[in-house]
Design a protein around this motif. Structure first.
Motif, PDB file in Angstrom:
ATOM      1  N   VAL A   4       0.859  -1.185   0.000  1.00 19.16           N
ATOM      2  CA  VAL A   4       0.000   0.000   0.000  1.00 19.16           C
ATOM      3  C   VAL A   4       0.889   1.226   0.000  1.00 19.16           C
ATOM      4  N   LEU A   5       0.716   2.051  -1.032  1.00 15.17           N
ATOM      5  CA  LEU A   5       1.569   3.206  -1.244  1.00 15.17           C
ATOM      6  C   LEU A   5       0.697   4.456  -1.297  1.00 15.17           C
ATOM      7  N   VAL A   6       0.999   5.453  -0.476  1.00 14.95           N
ATOM      8  CA  VAL A   6       0.263   6.713  -0.531  1.00 14.95           C
ATOM      9  C   VAL A   6       1.126   7.758  -1.235  1.00 14.95           C
ATOM     10  N   ALA A 138       5.330   5.580   1.458  1.00 17.70           N
ATOM     11  CA  ALA A 138       4.777   6.863   1.014  1.00 17.70           C
ATOM     12  C   ALA A 138       5.708   7.516   0.015  1.00 17.70           C
ATOM     13  N   ILE A 139       5.106   8.163  -0.964  1.00 19.29           N
ATOM     14  CA  ILE A 139       5.841   9.030  -1.870  1.00 19.29           C
ATOM     15  C   ILE A 139       5.444  10.461  -1.535  1.00 19.29           C
ATOM     16  N   ILE A 140       6.403  11.248  -1.089  1.00 14.16           N
ATOM     17  CA  ILE A 140       6.143  12.657  -0.796  1.00 14.16           C
ATOM     18  C   ILE A 140       6.514  13.452  -2.037  1.00 14.16           C
ATOM     19  N   ASP A 153       7.607  18.673   4.745  1.00 14.02           N
ATOM     20  CA  ASP A 153       8.192  18.339   6.044  1.00 14.02           C
ATOM     21  C   ASP A 153       7.101  18.042   7.069  1.00 14.02           C
ATOM     22  N   ARG A 154       6.020  18.797   6.992  1.00 18.23           N
ATOM     23  CA  ARG A 154       4.877  18.561   7.878  1.00 18.23           C
ATOM     24  C   ARG A 154       4.239  17.201   7.604  1.00 18.23           C
ATOM     25  N   ILE A 155       4.135  16.837   6.341  1.00 19.84           N
ATOM     26  CA  ILE A 155       3.554  15.549   5.963  1.00 19.84           C
ATOM     27  C   ILE A 155       4.419  14.396   6.470  1.00 19.84           C
ATOM     28  N   HIS A 175       9.679   7.990   0.431  1.00 15.56           N
ATOM     29  CA  HIS A 175      10.438   8.284  -0.778  1.00 15.56           C
ATOM     30  C   HIS A 175      10.084   9.695  -1.228  1.00 15.56           C
ATOM     31  N   LEU A 176      11.070  10.424  -1.694  1.00 19.09           N
ATOM     32  CA  LEU A 176      10.852  11.797  -2.149  1.00 19.09           C
ATOM     33  C   LEU A 176      10.841  11.844  -3.673  1.00 19.09           C
ATOM     34  N   LEU A 177       9.791  12.451  -4.218  1.00 17.25           N
ATOM     35  CA  LEU A 177       9.677  12.645  -5.659  1.00 17.25           C
ATOM     36  C   LEU A 177       9.625  14.149  -5.927  1.00 17.25           C
TER      37      LEU A 177
END
Length: 271
Positions: A4-6, A138-140, A153-155, A175-177
């Motif tokens: 599960v990826l958000v 999660a992908i931010i 950063d808040r997320i 993970h950062l996109l």
């Protein structure tokens, strides 16, 4: 068992829905069974990105409230049979989402798919927290701008406190996109550099999506950019990101650079 990826961010307009569609299509193209869920109740754009807006009969809220069974609401993509959409409602508000209902839907989908990608609404209210609630990873999504990075950063803090994994004392893989990156503007100091973003967020880098008219063109025709023009620069970046999600070792290239300057930064974790 499904992953599960958000796909999330604090700021709107950074490319979450575009990235959800592009990554979902890329993973499906690689042979994975993928379902993408639109959690943006009341707005609903993921169906537009996939060209499925005229095929929506039932939606996530209908399933949660028992009006329809889950298979009735799932829409299979006409181009990739292993890519499926669960649309959001356009006539209800986010209060119609319930924690128990979302849990039931995710549990049922886990039995049928390799990837469950949750497209989160912007912000930190109910829809966003429920979208991330069951996330394994999660992908931010962030633009290289100060306000976008600050909201991201808040997320990250919410992912470390409001998810089921966090409550169990576990960490959600993050993970950062970075989207809409323009190397010329970064060079002139008109937007943050990749190094600046990584320094602030201290999150492993998944990919860098360059600014391109191909993304807008794909959205306008109802197709993920990874399907509409697979050879374009943003499509290639999304395909590389999808392969990294699968655990493949793919060199990290900065758009506009001739070499992989960020290989040393790929996988960098918070201290």
């Amino acid at each position: 068992m499904a992953q599960v990826l958000v796909v999330t961010s604090g700021k709107g307009g950074v490319g979450k829905t575009t990235s959800t569609a592009a990554l979902g299509a890329a993973l499906a193209h690689e042979g994975e069974n993928v379902v993408v869920i639109d959690f943006d109740v009341g707005l609903r754009n993921l169906d537009l990105m996939l060209g499925a807006e005229r095929r929506v009969v039932f939606d996530l809220i209908n399933v949660i409230q028992g009006v329809a069974k889950l298979p009735q609401a799932l829409i299979r993509d006409k181009r990739l049979e292993n890519l499926v959409l669960l649309p959001a409602s356009q006539t209800r508000d986010k209060d119609a989402l319930t924690e128990d209902g979302v849990a039931r839907v995710i549990a049922e989908l886990r039995k049928k798919f390799d990837w469950i990608i949750c497209d989160s609404p912007a912000g930190i209210e109910r829809g966003a927290t429920l979208a991330m609630r069951h996330a394994d990873a999660a992908i931010i999504v962030t633009n290289p701008e100060v306000s976008s990075v600050r909201d991201s950063d808040r997320i990250i803090g919410l992912l470390d406190s409001k998810t089921i994994k966090a409550e169990r004392g576990e960490r959600v893989d993050k993970h950062l996109l970075i989207t809409r990156y323009q190397p010329a503007r970064a060079t002139r100091g008109e937007m943050l550099s990749i190094d600046d973003v990584l320094e602030i967020l201290s999150t492993p880098l998944l990919g860098i999506i360059p600014e391109s008219e191909e993304v807008l063109r794909a959205s306008n025709v109802g197709s993920p950019v990874t399907l509409s023009n697979a050879q374009s620069a943003p499509a290639r970046a999304y395909f590389d990101a999808a392969r990294r999600l699968k655990g493949m070792d793919v060199p990290m290239l900065v758009p506009g650079e001739s070499r992989g300057l960020l290989n040393m930064l790929f996988g960098r974790k918070a201290a």
